[in-house]
Structures are given as structure tokens and as C-alpha cells.
Write a protein that holds these residues in place. Structure first.
Motif, mmCIF file in Angstrom:
data_model
loop_
_atom_site.group_PDB
_atom_site.id
_atom_site.type_symbol
_atom_site.label_atom_id
_atom_site.label_comp_id
_atom_site.label_asym_id
_atom_site.label_seq_id
_atom_site.Cartn_x
_atom_site.Cartn_y
_atom_site.Cartn_z
ATOM 1 N N THR A 29 91.149 -54.791 5.834
ATOM 2 C CA THR A 29 90.628 -55.790 6.764
ATOM 3 C C THR A 29 91.336 -55.706 8.117
ATOM 4 O O THR A 29 90.939 -56.351 9.074
ATOM 5 N N GLU A 30 92.402 -54.910 8.170
ATOM 6 C CA GLU A 30 93.137 -54.684 9.424
ATOM 7 C C GLU A 30 92.551 -53.473 10.147
ATOM 8 O O GLU A 30 92.158 -52.501 9.506
ATOM 9 N N ALA A 31 92.522 -53.526 11.473
ATOM 10 C CA ALA A 31 92.054 -52.374 12.245
ATOM 11 C C ALA A 31 93.045 -51.224 12.094
ATOM 12 O O ALA A 31 94.257 -51.438 12.031
ATOM 13 N N HIS A 32 92.524 -50.023 11.995
ATOM 14 C CA HIS A 32 93.305 -48.792 11.885
ATOM 15 C C HIS A 32 92.879 -47.876 13.034
ATOM 16 O O HIS A 32 91.761 -47.977 13.520
ATOM 17 N N GLU A 33 93.743 -46.964 13.415
ATOM 18 C CA GLU A 33 93.326 -45.921 14.339
ATOM 19 C C GLU A 33 92.818 -44.762 13.483
ATOM 20 O O GLU A 33 93.599 -44.070 12.844
ATOM 21 N N ILE A 34 91.502 -44.601 13.465
ATOM 22 C CA ILE A 34 90.876 -43.570 12.642
ATOM 23 C C ILE A 34 90.572 -42.375 13.532
ATOM 24 O O ILE A 34 90.082 -42.525 14.651
ATOM 25 N N GLU A 35 90.903 -41.194 13.028
ATOM 26 C CA GLU A 35 90.743 -39.951 13.785
ATOM 27 C C GLU A 35 89.572 -39.149 13.225
ATOM 28 O O GLU A 35 89.542 -38.839 12.045
ATOM 29 N N TYR A 36 88.621 -38.825 14.102
ATOM 30 C CA TYR A 36 87.473 -37.979 13.755
ATOM 31 C C TYR A 36 87.682 -36.652 14.465
ATOM 32 O O TYR A 36 87.950 -36.626 15.663
ATOM 33 N N SER A 37 87.535 -35.540 13.763
ATOM 34 C CA SER A 37 87.836 -34.227 14.340
ATOM 35 C C SER A 37 86.603 -33.339 14.450
ATOM 36 O O SER A 37 85.727 -33.372 13.575
ATOM 37 N N ILE A 38 86.580 -32.558 15.526
ATOM 38 C CA ILE A 38 85.540 -31.552 15.748
ATOM 39 C C ILE A 38 86.248 -30.232 16.034
ATOM 40 O O ILE A 38 87.178 -30.190 16.841
ATOM 41 N N ALA A 39 85.805 -29.156 15.375
ATOM 42 C CA ALA A 39 86.395 -27.828 15.565
ATOM 43 C C ALA A 39 85.423 -26.953 16.370
ATOM 44 O O ALA A 39 84.209 -27.003 16.151
ATOM 45 N N GLU A 72 90.916 -21.744 16.942
ATOM 46 C CA GLU A 72 90.000 -22.877 17.049
ATOM 47 C C GLU A 72 90.566 -23.917 18.008
ATOM 48 O O GLU A 72 91.770 -24.119 18.073
ATOM 49 N N TRP A 73 89.656 -24.568 18.707
ATOM 50 C CA TRP A 73 90.004 -25.693 19.551
ATOM 51 C C TRP A 73 89.563 -26.939 18.806
ATOM 52 O O TRP A 73 88.423 -27.020 18.339
ATOM 53 N N ILE A 74 90.471 -27.895 18.666
ATOM 54 C CA ILE A 74 90.199 -29.103 17.895
ATOM 55 C C ILE A 74 90.222 -30.308 18.824
ATOM 56 O O ILE A 74 91.198 -30.533 19.540
ATOM 57 N N ILE A 75 89.115 -31.060 18.806
ATOM 58 C CA ILE A 75 89.080 -32.345 19.499
ATOM 59 C C ILE A 75 89.250 -33.416 18.437
ATOM 60 O O ILE A 75 88.576 -33.392 17.399
ATOM 61 N N THR A 76 90.134 -34.345 18.702
ATOM 62 C CA THR A 76 90.293 -35.511 17.846
ATOM 63 C C THR A 76 89.882 -36.726 18.659
ATOM 64 O O THR A 76 90.348 -36.901 19.788
ATOM 65 N N ILE A 77 88.984 -37.530 18.081
ATOM 66 C CA ILE A 77 88.535 -38.769 18.707
ATOM 67 C C ILE A 77 89.226 -39.902 17.964
ATOM 68 O O ILE A 77 89.156 -39.978 16.733
ATOM 69 N N TYR A 78 89.893 -40.779 18.702
ATOM 70 C CA TYR A 78 90.647 -41.872 18.103
ATOM 71 C C TYR A 78 89.859 -43.170 18.250
ATOM 72 O O TYR A 78 89.619 -43.627 19.361
ATOM 73 N N MET A 79 89.456 -43.764 17.121
ATOM 74 C CA MET A 79 88.692 -45.015 17.111
ATOM 75 C C MET A 79 89.537 -46.098 16.455
ATOM 76 O O MET A 79 89.990 -45.928 15.320
ATOM 77 N N TYR A 80 89.738 -47.194 17.160
ATOM 78 C CA TYR A 80 90.483 -48.324 16.605
ATOM 79 C C TYR A 80 89.465 -49.269 15.971
ATOM 80 O O TYR A 80 88.655 -49.878 16.672
#
Length: 131
Positions: A29-39, A72-80
Motif C-alpha cells: 500500500t506504500e508507493a515504491h520506485e518501480i523500474e521498467y527497463s528497455i534494451a 546493449e544500451w539500457i533505459i530504465t524508467i523510474y515510476m513512483y
């Protein structure tokens, strides 16, 4: 141990991860910083995608993974956000579409666990990997 609620934790990879987090005592129920990755295999496409995401006001990082067999180049998107199943699925679809637009591959999500131990005294520190 409680029985798994398949409405909240469906029987798939995302549901399994969220169920494991719940079982480990993570407060979902607490917000987390979730990381979504694209290669990406193309630096140019990774940079174009990064620029797009910045224009969308997303918090991102871009790095080169020298450890993989092919560079590989990795983009990480950080969503709170709260780690809620339907929101994660919706964001996975969004990130997958963006990855495909820029010839990248969606590479999954993850986050740090937020586990609180009420028994920790003021003079004690939480357990860590550095023992």
C-alpha cells in the motif's frame, strides 16, 4: 501463511512477483520506485527513445551494458507508484509500445523491497546485506 488472493495476485509472472513481495512482508500500500527497463542494440535508437521519454517528463537513466554478449544500451524508467497489479500491467503495455516504436525490447520491471520491522530498537539499524 495466508491463502493467495488471485484477484489481487493473478496467476502470472506479475502476480507471482507481487505475491512474493507480499509474503516477504513488503507493504504494497506504500508507493515504491518501480523500474521498467528497455534494451537496445542501437545507441542512436536508445538516445531517441530517451529523448522521447524526457519530453514525456519521465525520470530515466541510460547506460551501456558492457557485460552482455552484445553491447546493449539500457533505459530504465523510474515510476513512483503503489505496486498494484493492474497499474503494473498497464505500464508494461505502455513501455512495450514505446520500446517497439524505437526498435527496443521491453526487459521487465523490478523494485526495492520495502519491509519494515516494528521490533527494531532506536539504537539498532535495519538488517542489510553488509554483515
Amino acid at each position: 501463511m495466508t491463502d493467495r488472493d488471485y484477484q489481487q495476485f493473478p496467476d502470472d509472472d506479475n502476480g507471482d512477483v507481487l505475491w512474493q513481495m507480499h509474503q516477504d512482508g513488503d507493504d504494497l500500500t506504500e508507493a515504491h520506485e518501480i523500474e521498467y527497463s528497455i534494451a537496445f542494440t542501437s545507441q542512436e535508437q536508445a538516445e531517441k527513445c530517451a529523448l522521447f521519454l524526457l519530453h514525456e517528463e519521465q525520470k530515466i537513466s541510460l547506460f551501456v551494458d558492457e557485460e552482455s554478449d552484445l553491447k546493449e544500451w539500457i533505459i530504465t524508467i523510474y515510476m513512483y507508484m503503489e505496486p498494484e497489479y493492474s497499474d503494473i500491467v498497464d505500464l508494461e503495455e505502455w513501455v512495450t509500445k514505446i520500446a517497439e516504436q524505437y526498435q527496443g525490447v521491453y526487459d521487465g520491471w523490478g523494485c526495492m523491497a520495502y519491509v519494515y520491522d516494528d521490533e527494531i530498537e532506536d539504537d539498532e539499524s535495519p538488517a542489510s546485506l553488509n554483515s
